[in-house]
Structure formats: C-alpha cells, structure tokens
Design a protein around this motif. Structure first.
Motif, PDB file in Angstrom:
ATOM      1  N   ARG A 180      12.851 -45.869  17.916  1.00 22.38           N
ATOM      2  CA  ARG A 180      13.904 -44.882  17.674  1.00 22.38           C
ATOM      3  C   ARG A 180      13.961 -44.567  16.188  1.00 22.38           C
ATOM      4  O   ARG A 180      13.997 -45.476  15.346  1.00 22.38           O
ATOM      5  CB  ARG A 180      15.262 -45.389  18.149  1.00 22.38           C
ATOM      6  CG  ARG A 180      16.425 -44.482  17.728  1.00 22.38           C
ATOM      7  CD  ARG A 180      17.729 -44.881  18.377  1.00 22.38           C
ATOM      8  NE  ARG A 180      17.697 -44.626  19.813  1.00 22.38           N
ATOM      9  CZ  ARG A 180      18.724 -44.880  20.627  1.00 22.38           C
ATOM     10  NH1 ARG A 180      19.836 -45.405  20.136  1.00 22.38           N
ATOM     11  NH2 ARG A 180      18.629 -44.616  21.917  1.00 22.38           N
ATOM     12  N   LEU A 181      13.944 -43.280  15.880  1.00 22.40           N
ATOM     13  CA  LEU A 181      14.124 -42.839  14.495  1.00 22.40           C
ATOM     14  C   LEU A 181      15.542 -42.330  14.314  1.00 22.40           C
ATOM     15  O   LEU A 181      16.054 -41.560  15.139  1.00 22.40           O
ATOM     16  CB  LEU A 181      13.141 -41.715  14.159  1.00 22.40           C
ATOM     17  CG  LEU A 181      11.663 -42.084  14.005  1.00 22.40           C
ATOM     18  CD1 LEU A 181      10.874 -40.856  13.538  1.00 22.40           C
ATOM     19  CD2 LEU A 181      11.468 -43.234  13.039  1.00 22.40           C
ATOM     20  N   THR A 182      16.161 -42.763  13.230  1.00 22.63           N
ATOM     21  CA  THR A 182      17.518 -42.297  12.917  1.00 22.63           C
ATOM     22  C   THR A 182      17.535 -41.387  11.690  1.00 22.63           C
ATOM     23  O   THR A 182      18.585 -40.859  11.323  1.00 22.63           O
ATOM     24  CB  THR A 182      18.453 -43.487  12.668  1.00 22.63           C
ATOM     25  OG1 THR A 182      17.904 -44.306  11.614  1.00 22.63           O
ATOM     26  CG2 THR A 182      18.589 -44.327  13.927  1.00 22.63           C
ATOM     27  N   GLU A 183      16.345 -41.209  11.085  1.00 21.05           N
ATOM     28  CA  GLU A 183      16.239 -40.303   9.930  1.00 21.05           C
ATOM     29  C   GLU A 183      14.828 -39.759   9.864  1.00 21.05           C
ATOM     30  O   GLU A 183      13.850 -40.471  10.105  1.00 21.05           O
ATOM     31  CB  GLU A 183      16.569 -41.046   8.640  1.00 21.05           C
ATOM     32  CG  GLU A 183      16.508 -40.197   7.385  1.00 21.05           C
ATOM     33  CD  GLU A 183      15.095 -40.079   6.779  1.00 21.05           C
ATOM     34  OE1 GLU A 183      14.809 -39.059   6.128  1.00 21.05           O
ATOM     35  OE2 GLU A 183      14.298 -41.023   6.992  1.00 21.05           O
ATOM     36  N   ARG A 184      14.721 -38.473   9.581  1.00 18.42           N
ATOM     37  CA  ARG A 184      13.425 -37.849   9.365  1.00 18.42           C
ATOM     38  C   ARG A 184      13.624 -36.619   8.502  1.00 18.42           C
ATOM     39  O   ARG A 184      14.583 -35.868   8.698  1.00 18.42           O
ATOM     40  CB  ARG A 184      12.766 -37.468  10.692  1.00 18.42           C
ATOM     41  CG  ARG A 184      11.268 -37.211  10.561  1.00 18.42           C
ATOM     42  CD  ARG A 184      10.618 -36.955  11.888  1.00 18.42           C
ATOM     43  NE  ARG A 184       9.167 -36.845  11.710  1.00 18.42           N
ATOM     44  CZ  ARG A 184       8.322 -36.412  12.639  1.00 18.42           C
ATOM     45  NH1 ARG A 184       8.780 -36.039  13.832  1.00 18.42           N
ATOM     46  NH2 ARG A 184       7.032 -36.337  12.396  1.00 18.42           N
TER      47      ARG A 184
ATOM     48  N   TYR B  49      11.064 -42.372  20.898  1.00 20.01           N
ATOM     49  CA  TYR B  49       9.643 -42.113  21.149  1.00 20.01           C
ATOM     50  C   TYR B  49       9.133 -43.146  22.141  1.00 20.01           C
ATOM     51  O   TYR B  49       9.331 -44.347  21.951  1.00 20.01           O
ATOM     52  CB  TYR B  49       8.841 -42.219  19.852  1.00 20.01           C
ATOM     53  CG  TYR B  49       9.153 -41.161  18.824  1.00 20.01           C
ATOM     54  CD1 TYR B  49       8.264 -40.105  18.594  1.00 20.01           C
ATOM     55  CD2 TYR B  49      10.317 -41.215  18.069  1.00 20.01           C
ATOM     56  CE1 TYR B  49       8.531 -39.133  17.636  1.00 20.01           C
ATOM     57  CE2 TYR B  49      10.598 -40.253  17.111  1.00 20.01           C
ATOM     58  CZ  TYR B  49       9.702 -39.212  16.905  1.00 20.01           C
ATOM     59  OH  TYR B  49       9.984 -38.250  15.957  1.00 20.01           O
TER      60      TYR B  49
END
Length: 218
Positions: free
Chosen positions: A161-165, A174
C-alpha cells in the motif's frame, strides 16, 4: 462513488490526486520497451483479424496506449476509474473517446468488443473481485475476441500500500500475482489462455512484468 466497493473509491481518489504528475512521468511508457510494444501490436493484429469490433483500453490512464492502438488501426476507446485521468486523456487525445468506468462493471452491451486491453490496471483489484472483472471481459467480448493483460509478477499474497506518491497523499493498494494464478482465473471465466510472457525488470523496475493473452471461444 457512493455504494461501490472501498477499493474502487480509494483507487479513483488516489489517481485523481496524482493524475497530472503521473501523466507527465508516464507520457508514453511503451516508447522505450520494444518487447512490450510488440505484444500490444500482436494483440492489435489478432483483433483486426477477427473483425472490426471496437476495443476497450481498461485502465487507460493518460491515454497513450489507447492512442497507440488507434494508430495501429483499431476502433478503440479508453475506460478509467479516475475522472481526472479521463479529462487529461481527452485533453491529450481529443480525437479519441474516453469515459469513466470500472472493469468490474463495464457499462457496455454483451458481445460488442473485439478486444479488451488491461495493462497494469488489474494490480489495483483485490483477489476477491478479479473473477468479476474477468467475467465482465468475457461478457463484452465477441466470439473470438482477445484479452491482453499486463501486470507486475509476484508471489501469493504479495501486495503493498502506498500512502504517498509524487508528493501527494493517497491510499493505493497494489496486488502482485503469479501468472499461473491469473491464467487460472481467466480460464474459469471462459477465456482460453493462448500466450504467457514473463520479462525481467528493466532499469528502474523492481519486479518482472507478466503478459497474458487470452481468447473467447468462437
């Protein structure tokens, strides 16, 4: 997207938040990947050989793959969860059609598409919803229609899991899957797997890239 599964809402809002920098970063990621381009070109040739039915680029993002399919002679349109991505795709490719939609519930009649392309979009679909998406692909395809999937390969339960991009706050899951498992789900949806390609990571990529080509029975 009231009333829809949480993952759809999270994916939509996350890509809305990063739409502009994502589009600038991945303006045409196929441009420097000859093998990937060849697979897309082969998909286009197979679709043309089966007739003139249109193609849906599901998870079309900035629209550059949609435009490439159009240049290859296909009647094609893009579908994406993110309204902001759709707006940017329309801006970049004003001659093509893009609309907001989900692969788990395609707003299309039965047996109307010659092909479905889903490159790096099933990675945001949880395991329990993937059979629904593949059933939708089968439903909308004409007999002999093709599906081409592209995704990052991984082991069972391999996810992040991405919390910032791009400096933006997001909440994006993902799911990385073994090609054999995805192929089994395609078969269960009534699609015959005709080709499997696994290529090693290039440059900044961290995972192998898997491609599966499947076909609906005549």
């Amino acid at each position: 997207m009231t009333g829809t599964p949480d993952f759809l809402h999270a994916t939509q809002t996350s890509y809305d938040a990063i739409a502009r920098p994502y589009t600038e970063r991945f303006a045409d990621w196929l441009g420097d990947k000859p093998l990937d381009r060849a697979l897309v070109t082969s998909f286009a040739e197979l679709v043309r050989a089966n007739g003139a039915a249109p193609v849906a680029d599901v998870g079309s993002g900035p629209g550059h793959v949609t435009a490439r399919l159009h240049a290859l002679g296909l009647a094609v349109f893009g579908v994406d969860l993110s309204p902001r991505m759709v707006a940017l795709a329309r801006e970049a490719h004003p001659g093509l059609r893009f609309h907001v939609g989900s692969m788990t519930s395609l707003d299309l009649p039965d047996a109307t598409l010659g092909g479905v392309l889903a490159l790096y979009s099933i990675i945001h679909v949880p395991d329990e919803h993937l059979p629904t998406a593949f059933a939708e692909f089968h439903r909308v395809l004409v007999p002999g229609g093709h599906v081409l999937l592209g995704f990052q390969s991984g082991d069972e339960d391999d996810r992040m899991r991405l919390t910032e991009r791009f400096g933006r706050e997001i909440s994006l899951d993902y799911h990385f899957r073994a090609p054999a498992g995805v192929a089994d789900l395609l078969v269960k949806a009534g699609l015959r797997v005709e080709a499997r390609v696994l290529r090693e990571p290039l440059e900044e990529e961290k995972r192998p890239r898997a491609y599966l080509l499947a076909r609906k029975a005549d």
